[in-house]
Design a protein around this motif. Structure first.
Motif, PDB file in Angstrom:
ATOM      1  N   ILE A 232       0.823  -1.221   0.000  1.00  0.00           N
ATOM      2  CA  ILE A 232       0.000   0.000   0.000  1.00  0.00           C
ATOM      3  C   ILE A 232       0.851   1.262   0.000  1.00  0.00           C
ATOM      4  O   ILE A 232       0.348   2.345  -0.272  1.00  0.00           O
ATOM      5  CB  ILE A 232      -0.978   0.034   1.194  1.00  0.00           C
ATOM      6  CG1 ILE A 232      -0.219   0.007   2.524  1.00  0.00           C
ATOM      7  CG2 ILE A 232      -1.980  -1.086   1.111  1.00  0.00           C
ATOM      8  CD1 ILE A 232      -1.112   0.216   3.722  1.00  0.00           C
ATOM      9  N   VAL A 233       2.140   1.106   0.310  1.00  0.00           N
ATOM     10  CA  VAL A 233       3.039   2.264   0.253  1.00  0.00           C
ATOM     11  C   VAL A 233       3.389   2.589  -1.194  1.00  0.00           C
ATOM     12  O   VAL A 233       3.533   3.760  -1.565  1.00  0.00           O
ATOM     13  CB  VAL A 233       4.326   1.998   1.071  1.00  0.00           C
ATOM     14  CG1 VAL A 233       5.319   3.146   0.907  1.00  0.00           C
ATOM     15  CG2 VAL A 233       3.988   1.795   2.542  1.00  0.00           C
ATOM     16  N   PHE A 234       3.502   1.567  -2.014  1.00  0.00           N
ATOM     17  CA  PHE A 234       3.985   1.750  -3.380  1.00  0.00           C
ATOM     18  C   PHE A 234       2.898   1.675  -4.445  1.00  0.00           C
ATOM     19  O   PHE A 234       3.146   2.007  -5.603  1.00  0.00           O
ATOM     20  CB  PHE A 234       5.058   0.698  -3.694  1.00  0.00           C
ATOM     21  CG  PHE A 234       6.243   0.747  -2.781  1.00  0.00           C
ATOM     22  CD1 PHE A 234       7.191   1.746  -2.911  1.00  0.00           C
ATOM     23  CD2 PHE A 234       6.397  -0.188  -1.768  1.00  0.00           C
ATOM     24  CE1 PHE A 234       8.284   1.805  -2.066  1.00  0.00           C
ATOM     25  CE2 PHE A 234       7.496  -0.148  -0.913  1.00  0.00           C
ATOM     26  CZ  PHE A 234       8.440   0.861  -1.063  1.00  0.00           C
ATOM     27  N   ALA A 235       1.704   1.223  -4.078  1.00  0.00           N
ATOM     28  CA  ALA A 235       0.660   1.048  -5.088  1.00  0.00           C
ATOM     29  C   ALA A 235      -0.667   1.609  -4.613  1.00  0.00           C
ATOM     30  O   ALA A 235      -0.864   1.841  -3.420  1.00  0.00           O
ATOM     31  CB  ALA A 235       0.512  -0.439  -5.433  1.00  0.00           C
ATOM     32  N   ASN A 236      -1.561   1.817  -5.564  1.00  0.00           N
ATOM     33  CA  ASN A 236      -2.890   2.285  -5.252  1.00  0.00           C
ATOM     34  C   ASN A 236      -3.617   1.255  -4.383  1.00  0.00           C
ATOM     35  O   ASN A 236      -3.593   0.061  -4.686  1.00  0.00           O
ATOM     36  CB  ASN A 236      -3.655   2.501  -6.562  1.00  0.00           C
ATOM     37  CG  ASN A 236      -5.057   2.982  -6.339  1.00  0.00           C
ATOM     38  OD1 ASN A 236      -5.932   2.190  -6.026  1.00  0.00           O
ATOM     39  ND2 ASN A 236      -5.272   4.277  -6.502  1.00  0.00           N
ATOM     40  N   PRO A 237      -4.286   1.690  -3.275  1.00  0.00           N
ATOM     41  CA  PRO A 237      -4.965   0.739  -2.382  1.00  0.00           C
ATOM     42  C   PRO A 237      -5.968  -0.159  -3.104  1.00  0.00           C
ATOM     43  O   PRO A 237      -6.107  -1.336  -2.756  1.00  0.00           O
ATOM     44  CB  PRO A 237      -5.668   1.654  -1.370  1.00  0.00           C
ATOM     45  CG  PRO A 237      -4.848   2.903  -1.355  1.00  0.00           C
ATOM     46  CD  PRO A 237      -4.354   3.064  -2.751  1.00  0.00           C
ATOM     47  N   GLY A 238      -6.676   0.384  -4.109  1.00  0.00           N
ATOM     48  CA  GLY A 238      -7.627  -0.425  -4.858  1.00  0.00           C
ATOM     49  C   GLY A 238      -6.950  -1.574  -5.585  1.00  0.00           C
ATOM     50  O   GLY A 238      -7.444  -2.709  -5.587  1.00  0.00           O
TER      51      GLY A 238
END
Length: 609
Positions: A159-165
Motif C-alpha cells: 500500500i506504500v507503493f501502489a494504489n490501495p484499490g
C-alpha cells in the motif's frame, strides 16, 4: 456445503465442537479492546484494515466481495473500520508499535493454530479440550505466525507503493490462489515454505472440483458481510456472535474437501501429531503472558517509566524555567483571544550533561521534558541534532535529523500530538510549536533575528496549535513578548502574496508602538508624507509609550482602541486607514497597497496629524 451429506456432517460436527466457536468470539473482543486501547498506548495493530476486499457497485450499492479467511472475524467483513476511525487509528513506526504488532501476530498464530488443530482433530472423532487446543496452538502456531508475518509485510509494503484499490485486488487473487496454505500446514503437517510452494499447485490441480465450493464461499461471505454492514452498530453486535458460527462452518467445509479430495491419506488414517511436548509449560505460559502484556501496553509503560523519577518530590530537573504559550491570529500574540498564558518548561533529563553540551557542543543531544500549563501538560522526549545557523549560532533542532515524541499528559497518544523543539546552544532560549498530528494542517514558522528561537507564524487560531517560548530573561508582560515576536516577522522587498498578512504587520506595528517593525515596512515605500516622517513617528511613539507605561504595560490591550478599515479601489489597489487611541492620544495613517504581479506592496503611507 457442497452436498446434503456434507451439510449434515458439517452441522453435526459443529454441534459436537461448539466450544471452539468461542475462540473467534473472544479473539474479536480482544481486537476491539486493542483498538480502543490504541488511544493511549500510542500504536496501532492495523485492525481497521482488511486487505483483499474486491469492490463492486450493484444498483448504486457498494458491495465488497469477501475473500477466504483463516479465522472467522468481524475484521474479515470490514466491520472494525468505523470503530477504529472513532479510536484514532494510525500507523506508527515506533519501537513500541513494531514490538506490539509482532507480539499480536504471534498470538494470532497461536490462536489460529489451536483453532485449526482442534478442527482437524475432529476427523479422529476427538472432542475439543483446552489442553489439546494449547498443544495444537504451540505445535502449529509458530508456522502460522510466519505465514501471517509474510502476509502483513507484503500487504503493508504494497500500500506504500501502489494504489490501495489495486492492492486489494492483488491480495484478493492471492488469498484465493493460496487458500490451501494454512490447510497444508495443519492437515498435511507441512513446514511454512514447503506449504507456500505447494499451495498454488494444489489449488490449480483441484480447482475444477473446488470451484463450486469457492463460489458458494464467496457468495456467503459477501451477502452476510453486506447484511451486517447495512445494520450498523447492531450488525456489528450480531456479527460478533453469529459470524463465528458461519465462519467456522465455512472453514470446516474447506477442511472436509481437503481431507476427502486432496489428501492421499485422510486424517483419520494417519498417525496423530507428536504434540505431547507442546502443551502447557512454564516457558510457554511465561511467553504467552509476555505477548499479551506487550500487546496490552508494556512497551508504552516501559517508555513512560523514565518519567516516574521526574514525578518524585526529590527530583531535581536539569532545567526549570517559566515561559509563555501563545497563538497568533492577526499577528497579535498579546491579544486575549490568542490565549497567551504562562507555562513552565522542565527538562528532566539530558544526555550528555548540560555542562558537557556547553563545553563540547556535541552533534546530538537527547532528553525528556514537560510543558506544564493551566490548560494541559505536554510530556515529550527528544533527539536533536546540532546546526550552525547563518549567524554562526549553535542550535539543537530537527533541521538535520532527530525526533520529538510528545503526548498530552503522561498517557496521551504520541500520534495525536506533534512538536517542534529548538534549544539554543547556550540554553538561553528554548522554544517550539505544539500541533495536532492526527488532524494535521500546515502552518508557518518564524525565526528570531539571531536564529536561536522558533515562533509560530501568524495564522487563524486552532484548538491544538500553539507556540511556546522560554528565555533566561522571560518577558515581563505580554507586550514585551509581542515586541520579541515582532522582531521575527519577515519583511520582503518584493511584497506579500496575501495582502492580509501585509495589513496585519502594518496594524501590529502601530498597535504595539513597534517603531523598528514599522520602519522595516516603510523602508520599501516610495511615497511617504510628511517629509519628516521618521522624526514624527519617533516623537509620537515615545509619547504614546510613556502614556501606556503610566497605565502599566501589562494592561496594554485594555488601554488601546483601534479603528482600522480598508476598501478596494480596483482589483489591484487597496486603501487602508487606521486610527489608534492610546488613552487620550491618537496616531493615524492612510496607506495604499498595490498588486504588482502576484504580490502586494505598500506604495504610499501618510501619517495623519
Amino acid at each position: 456445503m457442497f452436498n446434503s451429506i456434507g451439510k449434515s456432517l458439517i452441522v453435526s460436527t459443529i454441534k459436537r465442537l461448539w466450544p471452539i466457536i468461542f475462540v473467534p468470539i473472544f479473539w474479536d473482543i480482544f481486537k476491539i479492546v486493542a483498538i480502543y486501547m490504541s488511544n493511549f498506548l500510542g500504536y496501532n495493530l492495523y485492525l481497521h484494515e482488511n486487505f483483499g476486499l474486491w469492490p463492486l457497485i450493484i444498483n448504486q450499492l457498494n458491495v465488497s466481495v469477501v475473500p477466504p479467511f483463516i479465522l472467522p472475524s468481524v475484521q474479515n467483513l470490514d466491520l472494525l473500520r468505523n470503530i477504529s476511525n472513532q479510536s484514532l487509528s494510525f500507523y506508527n513506526k515506533s519501537w513500541e508499535g513494531l514490538l506490539a504488532f509482532g507480539a499480536y501476530l504471534f498470538l494470532n498464530g497461536l490462536v489460529v493454530g489451536g483453532f485449526f488443530g482442534t478442527l482437524k482433530d475432529s476427523f479422529r472423532n476427538r472432542r475439543p479440550t483446552l489442553r489439546t487446543f494449547i498443544q495444537f496452538a504451540w505445535y502449529y502456531g509458530p508456522r502460522l505466525f510466519i505465514m501471517l508475518l509474510f502476509y502483513n509485510l507484503f500487504a503493508l509494503s504494497a500500500i506504500v507503493f501502489a494504489n490501495p484499490g489495486k492492492v486489494d485486488r492483488i491480495i484478493f487473487v492471492l488469498k484465493v490462489l493460496f487458500i490451501f496454505l494454512p490447510y497444508l500446514i495443519v492437515m498435511e503437517d507441512f513446514g511454512f515454505f514447503e506449504a507456500l510452494l505447494a499451495a498454488p499447485q494444489v489449488f490449480l490441480k483441484y480447482v475444477r472440483y473446488f470451484i463450486a465450493i469457492l463460489a458458494k464461499i464467496l457468495t456467503i461471505n459477501t451477502v452476510i458481510g453486506l447484511l451486517f454492514k447495512l445494520s450498523g452498530n447492531f450488525g456489528l453486535i450480531l456479527a460478533l456472535f453469529l459470524w463465528p458460527i458461519a465462519g467456522t462452518c465455512i472453514i470446516y467445509a474447506i477442511m472436509l474437501f481437503f481431507n476427502d479430495i486432496v489428501m492421499k491419506q485422510p486424517v483419520a488414517e494417519k498417525s496423530r501429531e507428536h504434540i505431547r511436548g507442546y502443551g502447557k509449560s512454564i516457558l510457554n505460559t511465561a511467553l504467552t503472558v509476555f505477548l499479551v502484556a506487550t500487546v496490552a501496553g508494556m512497551p508504552t509503560f516501559i517508555g513512560k517509566v523514565g518519567y516516574v523519577q521526574s514525578l518524585m518530590p526529590w527530583h531535581k530537573p536539569v532545567i526549570s524555567r517559566e515561559g509563555l504559550i501563545y497563538q497568533t491570529e492577526g499577528g497579535r500574540v498579546y491579544a486575549a483571544k490568542n490565549n497567551l498564558s504562562n507555562m513552565k518548561l522542565v527538562i528532566d533529563s539530558l544526555t550528555p550533561s548540560k555542562d558537557e553540551i556547553l563545553y563540547a557542543k556535541p552533534g546530538l543531544i537527547r532528553g525528556k521534558g514537560r510543558l506544564l500549563g493551566k490548560h494541559k501538560s505536554i510530556y515529550f522526549t527528544f533527539e536533536l541534532t546540532k546546526t550552525i545557523n547563518k549567524q554562526d549560532n549553535i542550535i539543537y533542532s530537527l533541521e538535520n535529523g532527530g525526533k520529538v515524541e510528545a503526548t498530552d499528559a503522561l498517557w496521551g497518544n504520541p500520534v495525536d500530538r506533534g512538536m517542534i523543539l529548538v534549544i539554543d546552544g547556550t540554553f538561553d532560549n528554548i522554544s517550539g510549536i505544539i500541533y495536532d498530528k492526527a488532524n494535521y494542517s500546515e502552518f508557518d514558522t518564524l525565526w528570531s533575528p539571531n536564529g536561536t528561537s522558533v515562533f509560530l507564524g501568524p495564522m487563524p487560531n486552532k484548538d491544538e496549535l500553539y507556540g511556546f517560548y522560554t528565555a533566561i530573561e522571560t518577558p515581563k508582560n505580554p507586550i514585551e513578548f509581542q515586541w520579541i515576536y515582532n522582531s521575527s516577522l519577515p519583511i520582503f522587498a518584493e511584497g506579500e502574496r496575501n495582502y492580509i498578512k501585509l495589513m496585519d504587520k502594518l496594524n501590529v506595528s502601530f498597535e504595539t508602538l513597534d517603531r523598528d517593525l514599522l520602519l522595516k515596512l516603510l523602508y520599501y515605500v516610495n511615497d511617504l508624507t510628511p517629509d519628516n516622517v521618521q522624526a514624527k513617528l519617533e516623537k509620537e511613539f515615545k509619547k504614546c509609550l510613556w502614556l501606556m507605561e503610566a497605565k502599566g504595560l501589562q494592561n496594554w490591550e485594555q488601554n488601546i482602541r483601534t479603528d482600522v478599515s480598508y476598501y478596494y479601489n480596483s482589483n489591484g489597489k487597496i486603501t487602508l486607514m487606521g486610527d489608534y487611541y492610546f488613552n487620550s492620544h491618537k496616531i493615524g495613517y492612510r496607506a495604499e497597497l498595490f498588486k504588482i504581479g502576484q504580490r502586494w506592496k505598500i506604495t504610499k503611507v501618510s501619517i495623519k496629524d
